[in-house]
Design a protein around this motif. Structure first.
Motif, PDB file in Angstrom:
ATOM      1  N   GLY A  54      58.867  20.172  33.721  1.00 16.97           N
ATOM      2  CA  GLY A  54      59.873  19.602  34.140  1.00 16.97           C
ATOM      3  C   GLY A  54      58.673  18.841  33.625  1.00 16.97           C
ATOM      4  N   ILE A  55      58.211  18.449  32.919  1.00 23.29           N
ATOM      5  CA  ILE A  55      57.411  17.084  32.499  1.00 23.29           C
ATOM      6  C   ILE A  55      56.590  17.332  30.813  1.00 23.29           C
ATOM      7  CG2 ILE A  55      56.376  16.545  34.799  1.00 23.29           C
ATOM      8  CD1 ILE A  55      53.611  17.432  34.206  1.00 23.29           C
ATOM      9  N   TRP A  56      56.322  16.288  30.575  1.00 22.83           N
ATOM     10  CA  TRP A  56      56.522  15.880  28.678  1.00 22.83           C
ATOM     11  C   TRP A  56      54.042  16.028  28.980  1.00 22.83           C
ATOM     12  CZ3 TRP A  56      53.924  12.092  25.733  1.00 22.83           C
ATOM     13  CH2 TRP A  56      52.613  12.831  25.000  1.00 22.83           C
ATOM     14  N   THR A  57      53.405  17.112  29.290  1.00 23.61           N
ATOM     15  CA  THR A  57      51.509  16.135  29.368  1.00 23.61           C
ATOM     16  C   THR A  57      51.495  15.754  28.000  1.00 23.61           C
ATOM     17  OG1 THR A  57      52.237  18.372  30.799  1.00 23.61           O
ATOM     18  CG2 THR A  57      49.981  17.423  29.658  1.00 23.61           C
ATOM     19  N   GLN A  58      50.530  14.694  28.404  1.00 25.63           N
ATOM     20  CA  GLN A  58      50.238  13.783  27.235  1.00 25.63           C
ATOM     21  C   GLN A  58      48.727  14.602  26.980  1.00 25.63           C
ATOM     22  OE1 GLN A  58      49.763  10.017  27.038  1.00 25.63           O
ATOM     23  NE2 GLN A  58      47.872   9.784  25.292  1.00 25.63           N
ATOM     24  N   VAL A  99      42.385  18.065  27.350  1.00 28.30           N
ATOM     25  CA  VAL A  99      43.067  19.668  26.985  1.00 28.30           C
ATOM     26  C   VAL A  99      44.424  18.861  26.517  1.00 28.30           C
ATOM     27  CG1 VAL A  99      43.921  21.249  27.691  1.00 28.30           C
ATOM     28  CG2 VAL A  99      41.888  20.944  28.217  1.00 28.30           C
ATOM     29  N   LYS A 100      44.920  19.607  25.602  1.00 27.75           N
ATOM     30  CA  LYS A 100      46.752  18.174  25.555  1.00 27.75           C
ATOM     31  C   LYS A 100      47.566  19.999  25.664  1.00 27.75           C
ATOM     32  CE  LYS A 100      44.468  14.914  22.555  1.00 27.75           C
ATOM     33  NZ  LYS A 100      44.501  13.720  22.666  1.00 27.75           N
ATOM     34  N   GLY A 101      48.683  20.258  25.465  1.00 32.52           N
ATOM     35  CA  GLY A 101      49.973  20.782  25.565  1.00 32.52           C
ATOM     36  C   GLY A 101      49.903  21.619  26.447  1.00 32.52           C
ATOM     37  N   ALA A 102      50.781  22.653  26.606  1.00 28.08           N
ATOM     38  CA  ALA A 102      51.440  22.744  28.039  1.00 28.08           C
ATOM     39  C   ALA A 102      50.807  23.503  29.166  1.00 28.08           C
ATOM     40  CB  ALA A 102      52.381  23.977  28.010  1.00 28.08           C
TER      41      ALA A 102
END
Length: 155
Positions: free
Chosen positions: A94-98, A107-110
Motif C-alpha cells: 500500500g506504499i510507494w517505496t523510494q 535498495v529500490k523497488g518493491a
C-alpha cells in the motif's frame, strides 16, 4: 516488472488527484507552493526499535500512523542481540517505496520485509498510497507469539 509499473502508475495517479484537489481548493499562492516535487520535500522521520537491549520481543512503538501522499523516513533499529524482521506485506503493498538504505547499500523497488541483524540500522523512505489498517510482525519462530506485533494505519 508489470507489478512495479502498476504501483508507480497508481502512485502517480494518487499524487495527481491529491494535488489537483488541493490546488483547486487553495489560494493561488498556496497552489504554487503545493505544486513542488513531492520527492524534494523533506520526509517526516519516525524511529522504530525492533526489540531492545533487554531482549524483549516487541516493537517500540508498536502502533504507527501515516498520511497518504506524504513522504516518510522510517528509521529501523535493532538494539537487541538477536535478529528481527519488520514484516508488513500488506502495508508494503500500500506504499510507494523510494528506497531502503542500510550502510552503504541502497535498495529500490518493491520491499515486503526488512531483516535487521543485532545492532543493525536501516532507513525506509516511502510515500503511503492506500489507506487502511495493516498488521506488523516478526515471523521468527516464537517472536510473534511472544508479542512482537503491531499495527500500521494509513489515513
Amino acid at each position: 516488472m508489470t507489478k512495479i509499473f502498476l504501483k508507480i502508475l497508481q502512485f502517480i495517479c494518487i499524487v495527481l488527484v491529491l494535488l489537483s484537489f488541493t490546488i483547486l481548493t487553495a489560494t493561488p499562492t498556496e497552489a504554487a507552493s503545493l505544486s513542488g516535487d513531492l520527492l524534494k520535500q523533506p520526509p517526516t522521520e519516525i524511529t522504530v526499535s525492533l526489540g531492545n537491549s533487554a531482549n524483549e520481543l516487541k516493537y517500540e512503538p508498536n502502533h504507527l500512523e501515516f498520511l497518504a501522499g506524504k513522504r516518510y523516513k522510517l528509521k529501523l533499529i535493532n538494539p537487541s542481540n538477536q535478529k528481527h524482521y519488520f514484516t508488513a506485506k500488506d502495508f508494503a503493498d500500500g506504499i510507494w517505496t523510494q528506497k531502503v538504505e542500510a550502510g552503504k547499500v541502497e535498495v529500490k523497488g518493491a520491499i515486503h520485509e526488512v531483516e535487521l541483524k543485532p545492532g543493525a540500522e536501516a532507513e525506509w523512505v516511502f510515500v503511503p498510497i492506500k489507506p487502511g489498517k495493516y498488521g506488523l510482525r516478526c515471523p521468527i519462530a516464537g517472536h510473534t507469539e511472544a508479542g512482537m506485533t503491531g499495527d500500521i494505519v494509513i489515513q
